[in-house]
Design a protein around this motif. Structure first.
Motif, PDB file in Angstrom:
ATOM      1  N   PHE A  25       0.656  -0.984   0.046  1.00  0.00           N
ATOM      2  CA  PHE A  25       0.011   0.104  -0.157  1.00  0.00           C
ATOM      3  C   PHE A  25       1.255   1.488  -0.222  1.00  0.00           C
ATOM      4  O   PHE A  25       1.568   1.024   1.016  1.00  0.00           O
ATOM      5  N   LYS A  26       0.690   2.308  -1.141  1.00  0.00           N
ATOM      6  CA  LYS A  26       1.684   3.674  -1.058  1.00  0.00           C
ATOM      7  C   LYS A  26       0.710   4.149  -0.253  1.00  0.00           C
ATOM      8  O   LYS A  26      -0.165   4.529  -0.186  1.00  0.00           O
ATOM      9  N   ASP A  27       1.577   4.626   1.303  1.00  0.00           N
ATOM     10  CA  ASP A  27       0.682   5.719   1.627  1.00  0.00           C
ATOM     11  C   ASP A  27       1.279   7.134   1.618  1.00  0.00           C
ATOM     12  O   ASP A  27       2.841   7.137   1.619  1.00  0.00           O
ATOM     13  N   SER A  81     -11.093   9.021  -2.029  1.00  0.00           N
ATOM     14  CA  SER A  81     -11.161   9.878  -1.750  1.00  0.00           C
ATOM     15  C   SER A  81      -9.873  10.533  -1.242  1.00  0.00           C
ATOM     16  O   SER A  81      -9.697  11.847  -2.012  1.00  0.00           O
ATOM     17  N   ARG A  82      -8.967   9.958  -1.742  1.00  0.00           N
ATOM     18  CA  ARG A  82      -7.583  10.560  -1.877  1.00  0.00           C
ATOM     19  C   ARG A  82      -7.366  11.370  -3.282  1.00  0.00           C
ATOM     20  O   ARG A  82      -6.577  12.555  -3.249  1.00  0.00           O
ATOM     21  N   GLY A  83      -8.342  11.350  -4.212  1.00  0.00           N
ATOM     22  CA  GLY A  83      -7.947  12.571  -5.497  1.00  0.00           C
ATOM     23  C   GLY A  83      -8.886  13.712  -5.086  1.00  0.00           C
ATOM     24  O   GLY A  83      -8.332  14.629  -5.565  1.00  0.00           O
ATOM     25  N   ILE A 142      -8.350  13.203 -12.343  1.00  0.00           N
ATOM     26  CA  ILE A 142      -7.195  13.084 -10.620  1.00  0.00           C
ATOM     27  C   ILE A 142      -7.721  12.098  -9.684  1.00  0.00           C
ATOM     28  O   ILE A 142      -8.212  12.410  -8.973  1.00  0.00           O
ATOM     29  N   ASP A 143      -5.842  11.336  -9.588  1.00  0.00           N
ATOM     30  CA  ASP A 143      -6.083  10.828  -8.455  1.00  0.00           C
ATOM     31  C   ASP A 143      -5.022  10.050  -7.641  1.00  0.00           C
ATOM     32  O   ASP A 143      -3.670  10.416  -8.803  1.00  0.00           O
ATOM     33  N   ASP A 144      -4.525   9.804  -7.245  1.00  0.00           N
ATOM     34  CA  ASP A 144      -3.690   9.684  -5.489  1.00  0.00           C
ATOM     35  C   ASP A 144      -2.622   8.719  -6.415  1.00  0.00           C
ATOM     36  O   ASP A 144      -1.526   8.515  -6.822  1.00  0.00           O
ATOM     37  N   LEU A 145      -3.441   7.591  -7.213  1.00  0.00           N
ATOM     38  CA  LEU A 145      -2.533   6.832  -7.470  1.00  0.00           C
ATOM     39  C   LEU A 145      -3.583   5.395  -8.722  1.00  0.00           C
ATOM     40  O   LEU A 145      -4.781   4.928  -8.677  1.00  0.00           O
ATOM     41  N   LEU A 146      -2.792   5.293  -9.822  1.00  0.00           N
ATOM     42  CA  LEU A 146      -2.963   4.103 -10.712  1.00  0.00           C
ATOM     43  C   LEU A 146      -2.413   2.999 -10.530  1.00  0.00           C
ATOM     44  O   LEU A 146      -1.809   2.801 -10.802  1.00  0.00           O
ATOM     45  N   ALA A 147      -3.502   1.932 -10.160  1.00  0.00           N
ATOM     46  CA  ALA A 147      -2.673   0.846 -10.219  1.00  0.00           C
ATOM     47  C   ALA A 147      -3.364   0.440 -11.636  1.00  0.00           C
ATOM     48  O   ALA A 147      -2.962   0.209 -12.779  1.00  0.00           O
ATOM     49  N   THR A 148      -4.882  -0.519 -11.577  1.00  0.00           N
ATOM     50  CA  THR A 148      -5.114  -1.221 -12.961  1.00  0.00           C
ATOM     51  C   THR A 148      -5.750  -0.519 -13.541  1.00  0.00           C
ATOM     52  O   THR A 148      -5.978  -1.226 -14.835  1.00  0.00           O
ATOM     53  N   GLY A 149      -6.410   0.645 -13.578  1.00  0.00           N
ATOM     54  CA  GLY A 149      -6.468   1.532 -14.065  1.00  0.00           C
ATOM     55  C   GLY A 149      -8.299   1.652 -14.337  1.00  0.00           C
ATOM     56  O   GLY A 149      -8.936   2.308 -14.661  1.00  0.00           O
ATOM     57  N   GLY A 150      -8.852   0.619 -13.141  1.00  0.00           N
ATOM     58  CA  GLY A 150     -10.207   0.770 -13.455  1.00  0.00           C
ATOM     59  C   GLY A 150     -11.036   2.092 -12.969  1.00  0.00           C
ATOM     60  O   GLY A 150     -11.915   2.170 -13.869  1.00  0.00           O
TER      61      GLY A 150
HETATM   62  P1  AMP Z   1      -6.905   0.640 -10.206  1.00  0.00           P
HETATM   63  O1  AMP Z   1      -8.422   0.986 -10.120  1.00  0.00           O
HETATM   64  O2  AMP Z   1      -6.617  -0.196  -9.558  1.00  0.00           O
HETATM   65  O3  AMP Z   1      -6.482   1.766 -10.483  1.00  0.00           O
HETATM   66  O4  AMP Z   1      -7.011   1.707  -8.168  1.00  0.00           O
HETATM   67  C1  AMP Z   1      -6.515   3.308  -7.985  1.00  0.00           C
HETATM   68  C2  AMP Z   1      -7.910   3.335  -6.872  1.00  0.00           C
HETATM   69  O5  AMP Z   1      -7.924   1.899  -5.690  1.00  0.00           O
HETATM   70  C3  AMP Z   1      -7.550   4.798  -6.234  1.00  0.00           C
HETATM   71  O6  AMP Z   1      -8.293   5.253  -6.162  1.00  0.00           O
HETATM   72  C4  AMP Z   1      -5.892   4.246  -5.312  1.00  0.00           C
HETATM   73  O7  AMP Z   1      -6.432   5.446  -4.234  1.00  0.00           O
HETATM   74  C5  AMP Z   1      -6.609   2.786  -5.115  1.00  0.00           C
HETATM   75  N1  AMP Z   1      -5.732   1.867  -4.642  1.00  0.00           N
HETATM   76  C6  AMP Z   1      -5.128   0.972  -5.547  1.00  0.00           C
HETATM   77  N2  AMP Z   1      -4.336   0.096  -5.038  1.00  0.00           N
HETATM   78  C7  AMP Z   1      -3.151   1.016  -4.045  1.00  0.00           C
HETATM   79  C8  AMP Z   1      -2.380   0.681  -3.549  1.00  0.00           C
HETATM   80  N3  AMP Z   1      -1.513   0.037  -4.040  1.00  0.00           N
HETATM   81  N4  AMP Z   1      -1.686   2.032  -2.751  1.00  0.00           N
HETATM   82  C9  AMP Z   1      -2.678   3.372  -2.675  1.00  0.00           C
HETATM   83  N5  AMP Z   1      -3.407   2.971  -3.419  1.00  0.00           N
HETATM   84  C10 AMP Z   1      -3.887   1.703  -3.926  1.00  0.00           C
END
Ligand code: AMP
Length: 176
Positions: free
Chosen positions: A21-23, A58-60, A118-126
Motif C-alpha cells: 500500500f502506497k501511503d 477520496s484521495r483524488g 485526478i487521483d492519487d494513484l493509478l493501479a489497474t486503471g479501472g
Molecule cells: P485501480 O482502479 O486499480 O487503478 O486502483 C486505483 C485506486 O485504488 C486509487 O483510488 C487508489 O487510491 C487505490 N489503490 C490501488 N492500489 C493501491 C495501492 N497499492 N496503494 C494505495 N492505493 C491504492
C-alpha cells in the motif's frame, strides 16, 4: 522530480496480504512536498485551458481541489455510489472479484468543457477509466489524467490509452 518518491511510505500487506500500500500521508504532512506535487500537475496542464478538474473519491480530492484552484478550473467530485445528493450518472468497473462503481452529478460538466481527471494513484486503471468514461458520457472533452503515483507493473495506462497521462512518481516493481 523523482525526489517526491522519498515521501511515500509503502506498507506491506495492507489492506490484505500481497498488497504494497502506497501511503501518501507522509507526503501530505510535508508542506513543500505537497505543494511541489500540486505545482507539477498544474504546470503540466496550465496551457490547456482546463475548465473542470474531476477528483476521484477520496484521495483524488486532496490533489484535485488545489489543482483546480491553480488552473482556474471548477472542481468536480467523482464519488462512490449513493453519496451524491442530486441526479447522477453511474459507471461500473471490474475489480478482482466483482464490480464497483463511481458516480458524478449529471450537471457537473457542460457539453464541450475541457476536463482532466485526478487521483492519487493509478493501479489497474479501472477507477480512472470509469471516471474518464463518465466525463465523456456527460459530453466533456477529456484532456488527460493526473496521478501522484503510477504502479507501472499493473499496466493501468493501457486502459487509458489515447489520453495524456501525467504521473509524478512511477513505481517499476511490486515491492518498492
Ligand atoms: P485501480 O482502479 O486499480 O487503478 O486502483 C486505483 C485506486 O485504488 C486509487 O483510488 C487508489 O487510491 C487505490 N489503490 C490501488 N492500489 C493501491 C495501492 N497499492 N496503494 C494505495 N492505493 C491504492
Amino acid at each position: 522530480m523523482q525526489e517526491l518518491e522519498r515521501y511515500i511510505r509503502t506498507i506491506k500487506d495492507f489492506p490484505k496480504p500481497g498488497i504494497g500500500f502506497k501511503d501518501i500521508t507522509t507526503l501530505l504532512k510535508e508542506p513543500q512536498a505537497f505543494a511541489q506535487a500540486v505545482d507539477l500537475m498544474a504546470a503540466h496542464f496550465r496551457e490547456k485551458q482546463i475548465q473542470k478538474a474531476v477528483g476521484i473519491e477520496s484521495r483524488g480530492f486532496i490533489f484535485g481541489a488545489p489543482l483546480a484552484l491553480q488552473l482556474g478550473a471548477g472542481f468536480v467530485l467523482a464519488r462512490k455510489p449513493k453519496k451524491l445528493p442530486a441526479a447522477v450518472l453511474r459507471e461500473e468497473y471490474a475489480l478482482e472479484y466483482g464490480t464497483d462503481a463511481i458516480e458524478m452529478h449529471v450537471d457537473a460538466i457542460a457539453k464541450g468543457e475541457r476536463v482532466i481527471v485526478i487521483d492519487d494513484l493509478l493501479a489497474t486503471g479501472g477507477t480512472a477509466s470509469a471516471a474518464g468514461r463518465l466525463v465523456e458520457k456527460l459530453g466533456g472533452q477529456l484532456l488527460g489524467f493526473a496521478f501522484l503515483i503510477e504502479l507501472d507493473f499493473l499496466h493501468g495506462r493501457q486502459k487509458l490509452a489515447g489520453h495524456d497521462i501525467l504521473s509524478l512518481i512511477r513505481v517499476q516493481e511490486e515491492i518498492a
